[in-house]
Enzyme design. Sequence first.
Site, PDB file in Angstrom:
ATOM      1  CD  GLU A 116      -2.043  -4.541   0.637  1.00 24.39           C
ATOM      2  OE1 GLU A 116      -1.796  -5.785   0.580  1.00 24.39           O
ATOM      3  OE2 GLU A 116      -2.134  -3.920  -0.246  1.00 24.39           O
ATOM      4  CE  LYS A 128       2.029  -4.350  -1.460  1.00 20.58           C
ATOM      5  NZ  LYS A 128       1.033  -4.420  -0.607  1.00 20.58           N
ATOM      6  CD  GLU A 137      -1.928  -9.136   3.377  1.00 24.19           C
ATOM      7  OE1 GLU A 137      -1.539 -10.507   3.378  1.00 24.19           O
ATOM      8  OE2 GLU A 137      -1.200  -8.397   2.649  1.00 24.19           O
ATOM      9  CD  GLN A 180       1.466  -1.647  -4.626  1.00 23.35           C
ATOM     10  OE1 GLN A 180       1.097  -1.331  -3.621  1.00 23.35           O
ATOM     11  NE2 GLN A 180       0.905  -2.767  -4.902  1.00 23.35           N
ATOM     12  CG  ASP A 185       2.155  -6.619   3.059  1.00 24.55           C
ATOM     13  OD1 ASP A 185       3.246  -6.283   3.397  1.00 24.55           O
ATOM     14  OD2 ASP A 185       1.797  -6.629   1.692  1.00 24.55           O
ATOM     15  CB  THR A 228       4.955  -7.311   6.786  1.00 26.69           C
ATOM     16  OG1 THR A 228       5.410  -6.821   5.462  1.00 26.69           O
ATOM     17  CG2 THR A 228       3.730  -8.341   6.761  1.00 26.69           C
ATOM     18  CG  ASP A 247       1.048 -10.650   0.991  1.00 30.44           C
ATOM     19  OD1 ASP A 247       0.394 -11.320   1.751  1.00 30.44           O
ATOM     20  OD2 ASP A 247       1.112  -9.132   0.726  1.00 30.44           O
ATOM     21  CG  HIS A 262      -7.548  -5.842  -1.915  1.00 28.57           C
ATOM     22  ND1 HIS A 262      -7.481  -4.686  -1.476  1.00 28.57           N
ATOM     23  CD2 HIS A 262      -6.591  -6.098  -2.344  1.00 28.57           C
ATOM     24  CE1 HIS A 262      -6.423  -4.289  -1.676  1.00 28.57           C
ATOM     25  NE2 HIS A 262      -6.053  -5.206  -2.188  1.00 28.57           N
ATOM     26  CD  GLU A 297      -9.879  -2.511  -0.854  1.00 28.57           C
ATOM     27  OE1 GLU A 297     -11.004  -3.467  -1.292  1.00 28.57           O
ATOM     28  OE2 GLU A 297      -9.299  -2.922   0.055  1.00 28.57           O
ATOM     29  NE  ARG A 332      -2.533   0.709  -1.169  1.00 28.31           N
ATOM     30  CZ  ARG A 332      -2.614  -0.852  -1.100  1.00 28.31           C
ATOM     31  NH1 ARG A 332      -1.902  -1.413  -2.238  1.00 28.31           N
ATOM     32  NH2 ARG A 332      -3.325  -1.273  -0.344  1.00 28.31           N
TER      33      ARG A 332
END
Length: 426
Positions: A208, A262, A210, A249, A242, A266, A134, A141, A373, A246
């Site tokens: 996420e 993660k 993507e 992480q 993905d 996915t 990834d 971002h 975000e 948080r």
Amino acid sequence: MKSWLPIAADSHFSLANIPFGVVTTAKFQTPRIAVAIGDHCLDTLTFSKQGGFSKCNGLTQQQLSVFSEPTLNAFAALGRSQHRIIRSYLQEIFKENTPYPEVLSTNKALRKEALIPLCEVKNHLPMAIGDYTDFFAGRNHAHNIGTLFRGPANALNPNYNHVPVAYHGRASSVIVSGTPLHRPNGQVLPVPEATTPVFKPCAKLDIELELGMFVCRGNEFGKPISVKDAEEHIFGYVLMNDWSARDIQQWEYVPLGPFNAKNFGTSISPWVVLADALEPFKTSGLPNEVELQDYLKEGKTDNIIDIRLDISLKTNQGCINNISKTSSKNLLWSWPQMLAHHTITGCNMRTGDLLGSGTISGFEPGTQGSILEQSLGGKTPLQLERGEARSFLEDNDTIIIRGCAGTTPGELVGFGECSGTILPPV
């Protein structure tokens, strides 16, 4: 291009597309290759057995055997030139004024057996995925996230504009659209100032947005892929989510980056849009102000695919809220650059390897590809219908990602949906 098969003008599976996937039905339980066309799909195995490819010049009997496989890997390994031949031939078969009327007139199975309504098929992972990497190519971002944690002056790390940053993901937990996944458990800090973690379900579950890219042909161990040759190694593209924990992480990523935050899932869309189908939509991406190393110089600026992307959130109450609209033009690095960098050490790619773009975001409100975000780290919840709000995802929330290139009715090139529902932790 008009077809004898009724295809809605707003269909993402127009004749200009011809994406490939893997399906089963109530009639056949062994996965087989299919092509999405309108609101139907073509069972290529049945079509092949009935002589449907008999007029396809440049396709040998041995190459036809790829349509007996349960994944797209063998088909992908044929290479870009063969993908082009097969895609063009199928477009000709479905044209209103097909140059191969004898194939249709003598092949009754095409309409009776090989064409199946999409509502009757179950989609499966299109490829057997050996490895998954990834990238972090969405500079907006990266800037948005960096600003949240380090301020705008230090938002991007010094290496960002020089090197396509990436981490190695977990291929075994890549799942096809529609597959639910459980909220993960892990170590998190109970409060920001804490130094000792607790073990609990993730409280900051995120998405996420993507794009994903599948490799069709690899490279020999020790021999890098040139950025100028990289296009020939690209099979096609999918939408990707993905999923990200948080809070897990934040605690684990120092010093080696994402791990359990993660690896729990996915999601990808089931239909692989071939590289040739998106070639007409190449455009310029984000400008890079630094002098690149020679191995990353493409010698052209129209190296990013222009795909409109949007995210919807469906709550437990059944309300569907559009929470983001953005564009794949918000990428700094192109897929050839990502491939060239991935292999510059001599790392050998293989057929079926999956690369992710990283989160695709704009700067304006409603254009970001993650809730982190949009909610400013959870401090400003998203306001949804019926008075609901989200700082992060709740159990039973469903995320739906869609993407489409082109604006001409009847010529749209899209992916279908990439969706997933969050189940309670186990």
